[in-house]
Design a protein around this motif. Structure first.
Motif, short mmCIF file in Angstrom:
data_model
loop_
_atom_site.label_atom_id
_atom_site.label_comp_id
_atom_site.label_asym_id
_atom_site.label_seq_id
_atom_site.Cartn_x
_atom_site.Cartn_y
_atom_site.Cartn_z
N VAL A 118 0.83 -1.20 0.00
CA VAL A 118 0.00 0.00 0.00
C VAL A 118 0.86 1.25 0.00
O VAL A 118 0.57 2.22 -0.72
N VAL A 119 1.96 1.23 0.76
CA VAL A 119 2.84 2.40 0.78
C VAL A 119 3.41 2.66 -0.60
O VAL A 119 3.47 3.79 -1.08
N LEU A 121 1.99 1.88 -3.39
CA LEU A 121 0.89 2.42 -4.20
C LEU A 121 0.65 3.90 -3.90
O LEU A 121 0.38 4.68 -4.81
N ILE A 122 0.73 4.27 -2.61
CA ILE A 122 0.53 5.67 -2.25
C ILE A 122 1.57 6.53 -2.96
O ILE A 122 1.23 7.54 -3.59
#
Lengths: 345, 288
Positions: A118-119, A121-122
């Motif tokens: 997720v990081v 992707l952010i």
């Protein structure tokens, strides 16, 4: 212990010197440079995953962060020495913070995977959306999807006009990889490295022995990120542009594939896996019959199913079976003599 | 008044689409503790199946609700028999193998359909509420996801197959000793999970331009929704989809769509840090 480390160092210097001499005769140095850089990136995940047991789905985040840090700092400073140092430090600090958040929260496997993914992707989404003129750091415009081109590339320290490029740049990258390899070897032979392997094998036991597992995992994670950041900075110099694609999921996936194929728990495996698969991809890119992604996917599935330990450990055990000493035979021998003694006695 | 109605619909739609995206993954993860990272590609193939069927002259709703789930379910069945069956109980290995499968499917689709954007138009016209235009298709998605949740709940609670599935979910060895083959149950579950992914991909297909790599857009959201939801299937899906849908829409309306997406991801990181077992690991324990 120091004896075997110095043997390691000498062996590394010899082998890398021979490779640096021979490889440019077979493959163009421009291609070879990127293979070396990918090798370093593979080593960074190989260290934290293979020896620390931390499966990071977002190693590309640190790679991209290193590249972006270098590009932004190089535009603002106008020479390359300080940006190179920053490109190692910024991902390491970022990873230390992220790692502290995860490991002090006692998150493990799947959750670790989700958060690192997720990081990444952010960062990917954020960098893609920074197209407007308001996204400026110092003199550097972030450029959104198009990335940042036209920054100062690597120069001789202290002389911003003496650029290092072409063949010379290949030698710089290759030597950098050899140095990182030696440092990683030294780290793994130190007590820190041994405890890291212990944590991989049995976290509870190491914790009960009185080691602070959380701090050690965080530190190892940061070291891995520093290596990835260095690889990112070298990549930025090679490509002379940084784009948000450095943060993409497929980049993260590729790093994991390199490690699986090369072999986890070895230092050489991820480097060879990275260089080999990147070269394979380069060769496959020259034909259009079969799609590249399809072959990469197939390789990953087949390796997980049939050779989950990777090529290097498999070859090592094959070598041991064919040419090494045979412990099994010796046991038989001992037992036979013992039996004979018992009969005689 | 009109604006608040529009915002309400948009929020419901965001929650509903997260439920749709997560459902297939949740069934497979909840039952078999297998994380299927090819889930996004299953959805993408559902979309392609729909578009191909529509272009061949099939009614769009038949294509979406019948053909796409069947085709993707069958693909899932093949994948389960060939690959995943050998990896049960090895969580990280299944993740890696399914990631490989996802790349494989992307490559395959690129070879068959080419690397171009395809799409069909939404079959339900939009309408105006005061000064705002609402996409009528959003209501269809909300209805489908509500029916889907009720359907999953009904199957698990009231049918014999659901009972057996729940039993195998809790104690596979006990189910096996009572004469049910866990192997068969897992196979059937994976078929259902893939079919749900195919359905989700098909239903969402008219809203997006489909490319072979569109699966990547879904997988992270699905992954987050399911992991944050925790062990219970329906309650977890509902609670985490509700939470993330509302967070992302609030930030979308307040600032911009990109910030909305980023807010969703940041919320996921914080939530997992606070509740590593997922929402239903802490609250609503033991519900379905």
């Amino acid at each position: 212990m120091t004896g075997s480390l110095s043997r390691d160092v000498i062996l590394t210097i010899l082998v890398s010197a021979i490779l640096i001499w021979i490889m440019p005769l077979m493959i163009a140095t421009y291609t070879l440079t990127v293979l070396v850089i990918y090798g370093m990136l593979g080593l960074s995940l190989g260290l934290i995953w293979g020896f620390g047991g931390i499966l990071c789905f977002g190693q590309a985040a640190f790679f991209g962060l290193g590249a972006y840090t270098y590009a932004i700092a190089a535009i603002n400073i106008g020479e390359s020495t300080v940006p190179m140092i920053l490109a190692v430090l910024v991902p390491a600090v970022f990873a230390a913070l992220l790692g502290a958040m995860m490991f002090y929260g006692r998150l493990t496997d799947v959750y670790l995977g989700v958060i690192t993914l997720v990081v990444t992707l952010i960062l990917f989404k954020f960098m893609n959306s920074t197209a407007g003129p308001q996204y400026v750091i110092g003199k550097a415009r972030m450029g959104g999807f198009n990335g940042i081109p036209g920054f100062q590339t690597l120069n001789v320290p202290g002389d911003p006009s003496a650029f290092i490029w072409g063949d010379a740049y290949f030698y710089v990258c290759a030597v950098a990889l050899a140095i990182v390899f030696v440092l990683v070897s030294a780290l793994l032979r130190s007590s820190f490295g041994r405890v890291a392997v212990g944590i991989r094998e049995n976290e509870t036991r190491i914790a009960l022995m009185g080691y602070d597992v959380r701090a050690r995992k965080t530190a190892l994670f940061a070291v891995g990120a520093a290596i990835a950041g260095l690889a990112g900075a070298l990549f930025a110099n090679w490509g002379e542009i940084v784009t948000p694609n450095l943060f993409s999921l497929s980049q993260s996936a590729e790093i994991i594939i390199w490690c699986i194929v090369g072999g986890l728990g070895t230092r050489l495996g991820p480097i060879l896996g990275a260089a080999g698969l990147a070269y394979l991809k380069f060769l496959l890119g020259q034909q259009s019959m079969i799609d590249n992604t399809l072959i990469m996917g197939l390789i990953l599935v087949l390796f997980v199913l049939f050779l989950p330990r990777g090529i290097v450990p498999a070859l090592a055990s094959l070598w041991r079976i064919s040419f090494g000493r045979r412990p099994l035979g010796r046991i038989h021998q001992v037992r036979r003599t013992r039996n004979r003694e018992r009969l005689n006695g | 008044m009109d604006l608040s109605f529009v915002i309400l619909v948009e929020m419901l739609y965001a929650v509903a689409s997260l439920i749709l995206i997560g459902a297939g993954l949740a069934v497979v993860f909840g039952m078999m503790k297998v994380i299927n990272l090819a889930h996004g590609e299953f959805m993408m193939m559902g979309g392609y199946a729909t578009i191909t069927a529509v272009n061949l002259g099939v009614n769009v709703f038949v294509a979406m609700l019948v053909i796409a789930p069947l085709i993707v379910g069958l693909i899932g069945l093949v994948v389960e028999r060939l690959v995943i069956r050998h990896l049960y109980g090895r969580l990280v290995d299944t993740m890696l193998a399914t990631w490989g499968l996802s790349l494989f499917f992307i490559g395959m689709t690129t070879m068959i359909f080419g690397n171009t954007t395809t799409g069909i138009s939404t079959p339900i016209p939009g309408f105006a509420v005061g000064g705002y235009q609402i996409n009528g298709y959003n209501f269809f998605i909300i209805v489908v996801s509500v029916l889907l949740l009720i359907g999953i709940l009904a199957v698990l609670k009231t049918t014999r197959a659901g009972l057996v599935a729940r039993g195998a979910m809790q104690r596979a060895d006990m189910a096996a000793s009572l004469g049910y083959s866990p192997d068969r149950i897992y196979m059937a579950t994976f078929f259902c999970g893939s079919a749900l992914s195919g359905l989700a991909g098909a239903v969402l297909a008219p809203l997006v331009g489909l490319v072979p790599t569109s699966g990547g857009a879904y997988i992270a959201k699905a992954f987050i929704t399911v992991i944050a939801g925790g062990p219970s299937l329906v309650a977890g899906l509902l609670s985490s989809a509700g939470f993330f849908g509302i967070v992302s829409q609030v930030f979308t309306f307040a600032i911009s769509p990109v910030i909305g997406e980023v807010a969703l991801l940041v919320a996921a990181v914080i939530l997992l840090r606070l509740l590593p077992q997922g929402i239903t690991g802490r609250f609503l324990k033991g519900r379905l």
